[in-house]
Design a protein around this motif. Structure first.
Motif, PDB file in Angstrom:
ATOM      1  N   GLY A 224       0.786  -1.233   0.000  1.00  0.00           N
ATOM      2  CA  GLY A 224       0.000   0.000   0.000  1.00  0.00           C
ATOM      3  C   GLY A 224       0.810   1.271   0.000  1.00  0.00           C
ATOM      4  N   ARG A 225       2.121   1.165  -0.260  1.00  0.00           N
ATOM      5  CA  ARG A 225       2.962   2.362  -0.214  1.00  0.00           C
ATOM      6  C   ARG A 225       3.614   2.689  -1.553  1.00  0.00           C
ATOM      7  NH1 ARG A 225       3.834  -0.293   4.719  1.00  0.00           N
ATOM      8  NH2 ARG A 225       5.635  -1.434   3.899  1.00  0.00           N
ATOM      9  N   GLU A 226       3.035   2.181  -2.639  1.00  0.00           N
ATOM     10  CA  GLU A 226       3.564   2.449  -3.975  1.00  0.00           C
ATOM     11  C   GLU A 226       2.409   2.376  -4.969  1.00  0.00           C
ATOM     12  OE1 GLU A 226       6.106  -0.787  -5.327  1.00  0.00           O
ATOM     13  OE2 GLU A 226       5.044  -2.145  -3.976  1.00  0.00           O
ATOM     14  N   PRO A 227       2.550   2.991  -6.152  1.00  0.00           N
ATOM     15  CA  PRO A 227       1.480   2.929  -7.140  1.00  0.00           C
ATOM     16  C   PRO A 227       1.388   1.553  -7.787  1.00  0.00           C
ATOM     17  CG  PRO A 227       3.363   4.096  -8.042  1.00  0.00           C
ATOM     18  CD  PRO A 227       3.678   3.833  -6.591  1.00  0.00           C
ATOM     19  N   VAL A 228       0.226   1.251  -8.313  1.00  0.00           N
ATOM     20  CA  VAL A 228      -0.012   0.007  -9.059  1.00  0.00           C
ATOM     21  C   VAL A 228      -0.674   0.370 -10.376  1.00  0.00           C
ATOM     22  CG1 VAL A 228      -1.342  -2.144  -9.124  1.00  0.00           C
ATOM     23  CG2 VAL A 228      -0.146  -1.485  -7.025  1.00  0.00           C
ATOM     24  N   TYR A 229      -0.212  -0.272 -11.456  1.00  0.00           N
ATOM     25  CA  TYR A 229      -0.775  -0.029 -12.789  1.00  0.00           C
ATOM     26  C   TYR A 229      -1.103  -1.358 -13.446  1.00  0.00           C
ATOM     27  CZ  TYR A 229      -1.366   1.791 -17.514  1.00  0.00           C
ATOM     28  OH  TYR A 229      -1.883   2.121 -18.737  1.00  0.00           O
ATOM     29  N   ASP A 230      -2.261  -1.417 -14.116  1.00  0.00           N
ATOM     30  CA  ASP A 230      -2.684  -2.625 -14.832  1.00  0.00           C
ATOM     31  C   ASP A 230      -3.029  -2.250 -16.266  1.00  0.00           C
ATOM     32  OD1 ASP A 230      -3.822  -4.907 -15.860  1.00  0.00           O
ATOM     33  OD2 ASP A 230      -5.180  -5.261 -14.187  1.00  0.00           O
ATOM     34  N   PRO A 231      -2.217  -2.672 -17.243  1.00  0.00           N
ATOM     35  CA  PRO A 231      -2.467  -2.296 -18.641  1.00  0.00           C
ATOM     36  C   PRO A 231      -3.544  -3.141 -19.318  1.00  0.00           C
ATOM     37  CG  PRO A 231      -0.490  -3.611 -18.496  1.00  0.00           C
ATOM     38  CD  PRO A 231      -0.952  -3.411 -17.090  1.00  0.00           C
ATOM     39  N   MET A 232      -4.095  -4.128 -18.629  1.00  0.00           N
ATOM     40  CA  MET A 232      -5.214  -4.931 -19.129  1.00  0.00           C
ATOM     41  C   MET A 232      -6.228  -5.035 -17.995  1.00  0.00           C
ATOM     42  SD  MET A 232      -3.221  -8.007 -21.110  1.00  0.00           S
ATOM     43  CE  MET A 232      -2.077  -7.708 -22.456  1.00  0.00           C
ATOM     44  N   CYS A 233      -6.770  -3.896 -17.587  1.00  0.00           N
ATOM     45  CA  CYS A 233      -7.426  -3.788 -16.283  1.00  0.00           C
ATOM     46  C   CYS A 233      -8.790  -4.457 -16.199  1.00  0.00           C
ATOM     47  CB  CYS A 233      -7.553  -2.326 -15.881  1.00  0.00           C
ATOM     48  SG  CYS A 233      -8.667  -1.348 -16.926  1.00  0.00           S
ATOM     49  N   GLY A 234      -9.472  -4.691 -17.324  1.00  0.00           N
ATOM     50  CA  GLY A 234     -10.803  -5.300 -17.250  1.00  0.00           C
ATOM     51  C   GLY A 234     -11.705  -4.517 -16.314  1.00  0.00           C
ATOM     52  N   SER A 235     -12.286  -5.187 -15.314  1.00  0.00           N
ATOM     53  CA  SER A 235     -13.197  -4.515 -14.381  1.00  0.00           C
ATOM     54  C   SER A 235     -12.458  -3.774 -13.281  1.00  0.00           C
ATOM     55  CB  SER A 235     -14.160  -5.527 -13.768  1.00  0.00           C
ATOM     56  OG  SER A 235     -13.467  -6.602 -13.166  1.00  0.00           O
ATOM     57  N   GLY A 236     -11.124  -3.750 -13.340  1.00  0.00           N
ATOM     58  CA  GLY A 236     -10.344  -2.912 -12.430  1.00  0.00           C
ATOM     59  C   GLY A 236      -9.964  -3.555 -11.113  1.00  0.00           C
ATOM     60  N   THR A 237     -10.060  -4.880 -11.009  1.00  0.00           N
ATOM     61  CA  THR A 237      -9.897  -5.536  -9.709  1.00  0.00           C
ATOM     62  C   THR A 237      -8.552  -5.238  -9.065  1.00  0.00           C
ATOM     63  OG1 THR A 237     -11.386  -7.306 -10.388  1.00  0.00           O
ATOM     64  CG2 THR A 237      -9.963  -7.738  -8.504  1.00  0.00           C
ATOM     65  N   PHE A 238      -7.442  -5.441  -9.775  1.00  0.00           N
ATOM     66  CA  PHE A 238      -6.131  -5.220  -9.170  1.00  0.00           C
ATOM     67  C   PHE A 238      -5.945  -3.761  -8.758  1.00  0.00           C
ATOM     68  CE2 PHE A 238      -4.230  -9.157 -11.265  1.00  0.00           C
ATOM     69  CZ  PHE A 238      -3.983  -9.794 -10.055  1.00  0.00           C
ATOM     70  N   VAL A 239      -6.363  -2.846  -9.613  1.00  0.00           N
ATOM     71  CA  VAL A 239      -6.174  -1.416  -9.326  1.00  0.00           C
ATOM     72  C   VAL A 239      -7.006  -0.995  -8.116  1.00  0.00           C
ATOM     73  CG1 VAL A 239      -6.467   0.914 -10.264  1.00  0.00           C
ATOM     74  CG2 VAL A 239      -5.647  -0.934 -11.744  1.00  0.00           C
ATOM     75  N   ILE A 240      -8.270  -1.409  -8.091  1.00  0.00           N
ATOM     76  CA  ILE A 240      -9.158  -1.022  -6.993  1.00  0.00           C
ATOM     77  C   ILE A 240      -8.717  -1.666  -5.687  1.00  0.00           C
ATOM     78  CG2 ILE A 240     -11.538  -1.201  -6.140  1.00  0.00           C
ATOM     79  CD1 ILE A 240     -12.410  -1.026  -9.128  1.00  0.00           C
ATOM     80  N   GLU A 241      -8.303  -2.934  -5.749  1.00  0.00           N
ATOM     81  CA  GLU A 241      -7.855  -3.617  -4.534  1.00  0.00           C
ATOM     82  C   GLU A 241      -6.599  -2.945  -3.989  1.00  0.00           C
ATOM     83  OE1 GLU A 241      -8.976  -6.488  -1.763  1.00  0.00           O
ATOM     84  OE2 GLU A 241     -10.000  -5.816  -3.576  1.00  0.00           O
ATOM     85  N   ALA A 242      -5.668  -2.595  -4.877  1.00  0.00           N
ATOM     86  CA  ALA A 242      -4.446  -1.923  -4.438  1.00  0.00           C
ATOM     87  C   ALA A 242      -4.756  -0.567  -3.816  1.00  0.00           C
ATOM     88  CB  ALA A 242      -3.491  -1.764  -5.624  1.00  0.00           C
ATOM     89  N   ALA A 243      -5.654   0.189  -4.427  1.00  0.00           N
ATOM     90  CA  ALA A 243      -6.026   1.503  -3.881  1.00  0.00           C
ATOM     91  C   ALA A 243      -6.695   1.359  -2.522  1.00  0.00           C
ATOM     92  CB  ALA A 243      -6.939   2.232  -4.861  1.00  0.00           C
TER      93      ALA A 243
END
Length: 379
Positions: free
Chosen positions: A194-213
């Motif tokens: 939780g102390r660094e940005p996360v990027y997903d170039p094939m994000c679909g419904s955004g699960t990895f990005v939203i979970e990381a945020a």
């Protein structure tokens, strides 16, 4: 509310139990121990509530209620009727009974299930029709899990109800989505805290990005949904509201979580999912091809991807070019970023040309076995 303590079982995908034990330890649960299929800990009902509310990697939270020895069906019938169901259940509540028999004189699960259901009816419970946890008619029933092994009968209760990957915020679901619980454990496996940005170039419904945020914001995953434990005799609504509503989401300074996808519908859906989770201020999604993926401004972090693979979407022979393009883009635009990639096909991971190595064993997901591959900061 009873102050009794119980053994609590936190379900986890096989192979990822140590990650969930680590999370439970960080959250202050008592002596969490990895066991096949999950993690055991101990606590009272408030710890059961808190496990459902706070743990991102647990699939369900089961409570070991107790049990007895039984060597034949008549004994099972008699002792099940004497079991203190009223300490846990309210009369009139709908329950579903699932039975597993192993190495016992009582070997017929159907006959055992019938005896236990009769005992529960005598207490005043209503038996769900159908009896299969996949039945829609059973969706609201409280599940009682019965294990008869070496003539010992043990009762557990599913305190969660709907599986915990259903956070109550995702309405848009893309093709072959990653479960939020599995995404949280894979992020942890990549060293994300939780102390660094996360990027997903094939994000679909955004699960990895939203979970990381959500991890970065210290948002509790169960705060926006209901649970089966709210219908138990042990439930105290006022104490639960105080626990659930304590603490506010903290938006970290200087971190942003972003994703892109070639499907404009997926981008719109991911944006809406993030808004329902209260994380629109931390996340951004845009319509872009893999070759146009670019990191957000700010520090370097983690690229986390669940790309298409042959057994899941399309023909894998056509996906090698896509993975090669992904690898080229990441080497060009994401210097200094670590990479986590989930796939059922090691050959596709190799096709990226990135220094990816498997982390841990294959994990069941959507009828397949998937493996997390990780790479150190790209140079």
């Amino acid at each position: 509310m009873s102050d009794d303590t119980y053994e609590i079982f936190l379900q986890a995908p096989p192979g990822l139990e140590p990650l969930l034990a680590e999370e439970a330890r960080e959250k202050g649960f008592a002596a969490p121990a990895p066991v096949p299929g999950g993690v055991t800990t101990r606590g009272g009902w408030e710890e059961v509530w808190r496990a459902n509310l706070e743990l991102r990697g647990a699939g369900r939270v089961l409570v070991r209620l107790g049990g007895f020895m039984a060597f034949h069906l008549a004994q099972l019938d008699k002792r099940a009727r004497k079991f203190p169901w009223g300490d846990v259940l309210r009369p009139g509540e709908t329950v579903r009974v699932d039975v597993l028999c192993r190495r016992s004189k009582i070997y017929h699960a159907g006959a055992a299930k019938q005896r236990i259901e009769t005992a529960l009816e005598a207490f005043g419970a209503v038996i769900a029709q159908g009896g299969d946890e996949t039945d829609e008619a059973d969706a609201t029933a409280i599940a009682i899990k019965v294990r008869i092994e070496d003539n010992e009968v043990s009762f557990s209760l599913d305190s969660s109800g709907d599986p915990l990957h259903r956070r109550g915020t995702k309405q848009f679901v893309g093709k072959a989505p990653m479960r939020e619980t599995l995404a949280a454990l894979f992020l942890r496996a990549c060293g994300y805290a939780g102390r660094e940005p996360v990027y997903d170039p094939m994000c679909g419904s955004g699960t990895f990005v939203i979970e990381a945020a959500a991890i970065a914001a210290q948002a509790r995953p169960g705060a926006r949904r209901d649970f089966a434990f709210e219908r138990l005799a042990s439930f105290d609504p006022a104490r639960w509201r105080k626990m659930r509503d304590a603490g506010a989401v903290a938006l970290p300074e200087g971190l942003r979580f972003a994703g892109s996808d070639r499907d404009a519908g997926a981008v719109a859906g991911a944006t809406a999912n993030a808004a329902r989770a209260g994380l629109e201020g931390l996340t951004a999604f845009r319509h872009a091809a893999v070759s146009d993926a670019a990191p957000p401004e700010g520090p370097k972090g983690l690229v986390m991807i669940n790309p298409p693979y042959g057994g899941r979407i399309g023909n894998k022979k056509l996906l090698y070019g896509l993975h090669a393009a992904l690898g080229e883009t990441l080497r060009r635009n994401f210097e200094g970023w670590r990479v986590g990639l989930v796939t059922s096909e090691p050959g596709l991971a190799r096709a990226t040309g990135l220094p990816l190595k498997p982390w841990g064993p294959p994990v069941p997901h959507g009828g397949l076995k998937v493996t997390l591959f990780t790479a150190p900061p790209l140079d």
